[in-house]
Design an enzyme around this catalytic site. Structure first.
Site, PDB file in Angstrom:
ATOM      1  CD  GLU A   1      -2.759  -1.341  -0.130  1.00 55.11           C
ATOM      2  OE1 GLU A   1      -3.046  -0.238  -0.692  1.00 55.11           O
ATOM      3  OE2 GLU A   1      -3.358  -2.265  -0.387  1.00 55.11           O
TER       4      GLU A   1
ATOM      5  CG  HIS B   1       2.063   5.549  -8.589  1.00 57.09           C
ATOM      6  ND1 HIS B   1       1.346   4.577  -9.375  1.00 57.09           N
ATOM      7  CD2 HIS B   1       2.768   6.367  -9.782  1.00 57.09           C
ATOM      8  CE1 HIS B   1       1.328   4.837 -10.558  1.00 57.09           C
ATOM      9  NE2 HIS B   1       2.107   5.774 -10.639  1.00 57.09           N
TER      10      HIS B   1
END
Length: 695
Positions: free
Chosen positions: A490, A496
């Protein structure tokens, strides 16, 4: 979540917040926390239900006014900036409110705020449908596309123009006004159904009361947290509770009872909701000229069409079935020995975790409950940070006394060369009425603005074991969704979002094709299987002893125990999802439960349990409709990309910088397949993925 249009500002990870000047709340005095100043943190502890309602109403009205400005521009005066960039700005502002509302719907402990967030999200979702069906906006973009400037566009600007036009046309602009109105009604109905489906799962409450005898085999810390005054134990259906019981309880009957309850979550309401969703999705696809909803969904993704997905899934079935049978036979052998009965020829699904745990202990000498003593949550967090900071040349600084929605929530700043480039929140522990799995919710997306670069924000929502007065929070290494590997996975989504450099909101962070979005998170799990990485933080919570190398070696030897079975489940979920959206008539005689049974008996080695309907609690059937295949699809690319780190060194800063610059920073600005090729230096293949499974 439901229609491609919304992937511009909503993905399963997408939640964003506004940079307009502060707006008065309902009391007229206190500013609305949802309208923080540009790049400033929000006062989320002050949030009330009126702020939610006010923000939703305000941003819808502001969006309408901003759209009017775009409509009014004459064709000869249209430019990228006043039409396409202006549209991206509207989506940015609208998204920042919409997805904080969505986050609050999933994490707010206050029922009034949560209920208002759910209601307001419905209103916002419907307005986003209106934008996707806005004829004047489509005309404006179409007019711009015919200009000399538009025909000379390159790079992300050309991509944005092409995809914006494509998505308008996928939203029905080849249809008559009457048909577009019908489409809007369908999309609004799907919005309501999707919200209801998720709500029914989140709100569902059930539990199993067990005796002291039925708790035999479970660790003391697990028992203490669930013991009641009358001496019995209450086992709820949250993942840490469920997975721990299924792994360790020696009572086969109690495990079966809990499994039955878990596999029937939300069946009282969601079987009907699911049927309606499938009916309306097929109506939407048919109205737009697509044979199936899966054909509609895959058109804009890496897969391009259902055939490529079916080819991939069938290839996986063929390649994995031998390993799955080896895994199953290993568990069958354990069961025979435990029960001293060589005639046994079946392992039931509620027995798999239990016998797998025995297998790891006895054959591989890996006791998961002993291993977790080396993974205290704060140590894991420290190691996670150290690895990410080294690879990507950033630092994470905790914000003291942040304004948050719950006392357990922590906040951090991401800095590069002393400058804040991102912020993220951790909401890590279970509580009532909270999102029940693990996910990264973006809050603010990166974007170039007139005020400078908009600092991205995101929240990592998990359900990890909570520390008690007697013992700190200890995490399983790789067992279930409350594990170290899940934490790393996660956090890959967080990175990202944090390290994006996209000029446009619409391509920032995780705004990539849905079947690639998991790759930057899946790749990060690999660091949890490297001893040089683990010894940075894996220390016994009592003695501070580093995880012994011989124990790690046994963990690695046991890593692919059950990998075939686990992967076959991923194939099953993907095939079920594709079947429901590509090869199923929701108005026909076969029920979704019958589909589950048929596919489970074809793909899985564990038999279907009559009287269960797990699809009612399978939340991915909303956000990942005709897209669940993307988990395995993306992992192929993730493992191929990790092969570069494996070759150059997992802490190699040069490789980390290339990965950050090529994959993370670019978001959706380029075709992900081309980015992967650029990073790995060749055509991708499945070799590294299959090797990671022990094949």
């Amino acid at each position: 979540m439901k229609k491609h249009w919304k992937t511009f500002f909503l993905s399963v990870f997408g939640v964003w917040i506004l940079h307009h000047s502060a707006t008065a709340g309902e009391d007229g005095n206190v500013s609305n926390p949802l309208f923080a100043e540009f790049n400033q943190m929000m006062e989320l502890s002050k949030l009330n239900k009126d702020h939610i309602a006010n923000a939703a109403t305000t941003i819808i009205e502001q969006s309408k006014k901003s759209l009017e400005v775009i409509y009014a521009i004459k064709k000869e005066n249209r430019t990228f900036d006043n039409t396409l960039l202006a549209f991206d700005n509207i989506q940015n502002d609208f998204g920042k409110v919409t997805y904080l509302v969505y986050l609050m719907n999933n994490v707010q402990p206050n029922a009034d705020i949560r209920d208002q967030a759910r209601a307001s999200f419905g209103d916002l979702d419907k307005f986003s449908t209106d934008m996707g069906l806005d004829e004047q906006l489509y005309k404006a973009v179409k007019e711009y596309s015919e200009t000399a400037e538009a025909k000379k566009l390159t790079g992300y600007k050309k991509r944005f123009l092409d995809e914006t036009l494509r998505d308008f046309e996928r939203n029905g602009f080849a249809l008559s006004k009457e048909k577009r109105d019908e489409l809007k009604t369908i999309q609004n109905k799907l919005s309501d159904l999707s919200i209801a489906f998720s709500k029914n799962i989140a709100d569902y409450k059930d539990f199993l009361i067990v005796t002291e005898k039925e708790m035999e085999g479970l660790p003391e810390d697990y028992k203490k947290q669930r013991k009641q005054e009358d001496g019995t134990y209450k086992i709820d259906l949250s993942y840490p509770s469920y997975s721990g019981f299924m792994k360790s309880s020696e009572s086969e009957s109690a495990r079966k009872a809990l499994y039955t309850k878990y596999m029937n979550r939300a069946t009282d309401k969601n079987l009907d909701v699911l049927k309606e969703m499938l009916i309306y999705r097929q109506k939407l696809a048919s109205l737009l000229g697509y044979k199936t909803f899966a054909q509609y969904q895959t058109e804009t993704r890496m897969a391009k069409n259902p055939k490529n997905v079916w080819d991939f899934e069938n290839r996986m079935i063929d390649k994995i079935k031998v390993k799955a049978k080896i895994d199953y036979d290993e568990l069958l052998d354990v069961k025979r020995k435990q029960l001293n009965d060589q005639s046994i020829n079946v392992v039931q699904p509620w027995e798999s975790s239990y016998y797998n745990n025995i297998l790891l202990k006895e054959k591989y000498q890996v006791d998961q409950d002993k291993v977790k003593e080396y993974f205290e949550i704060n140590n894991v967090m420290s190691g996670l940070f150290q690895i990410a900071q080294t690879l990507f040349d950033v630092t994470f600084d905790e914000i003291k006394n942040p304004s948050v929605w719950h006392q357990d929530v922590r906040a951090f700043e991401v800095k590069q060369n002393g400058k804040v480039i991102g912020r993220f929140y951790f909401d890590l522990f279970p509580r009532d009425n909270k999102f029940t799995h693990a996910a990264c919710f973006a809050m603010v997306k990166g974007k170039t603005t007139v005020n400078g670069y908009q600092i991205p924000s995101a929240t990592l929502v998990c359900n990890f074991p909570k520390p008690t007065a007697d013992q700190p929070a200890l995490m399983y290494h790789s067992l279930g969704s409350a594990s170290v590997t899940t934490f790393f996975h996660e956090f890959g989504h967080v990175l990202h979002n944090m390290l994006t450099q996209s000029d446009l909101y619409s391509y920032a962070g995780t705004a990539v094709p849905r079947d690639f979005v998991e790759a930057p998170s899946q790749i990060f799990e690999n660091w949890t299987w490297n001893y040089d990485a683990l010894k940075m933080f894996a220390r016994h919570y009592k003695t501070n002893e580093v995880l012994p190398k011989d124990l790690f070696d046994r963990m690695v030897a046991a890593k692919n125990v059950g990998s075939g079975v686990a992967t076959s489940y991923q194939v099953f979920y993907g095939v079920l999802d594709m079947t429901l959206h590509d090869q199923y008539d929701p108005n026909g005689n076969e029920t979704t439960t019958e589909v589950v049974k048929r596919l489970q008996e074809k793909i899985l080695l564990y038999p279907y349990l009559e009287g269960t309907a797990f699809q009612a609690g399978f939340g991915h059937l909303t956000g990942y409709a005709a897209g669940y295949y993307g988990y395995l699809w993306a992992e192929v690319y993730a493992q191929d990309m990790f092969s570069v780190f494996a070759k150059n060194g997992i802490m190699d800063k040069k490789t980390g910088k290339r990965y950050r610059d090529i994959i993370l920073a670019k978001g959706g600005t380029e075709d992900p397949l081309e980015l992967v090729k650029q990073f790995i230096g060749r055509e991708p293949n499945e070799d590294a993925f299959l090797k990671s499974l022990g094949l």
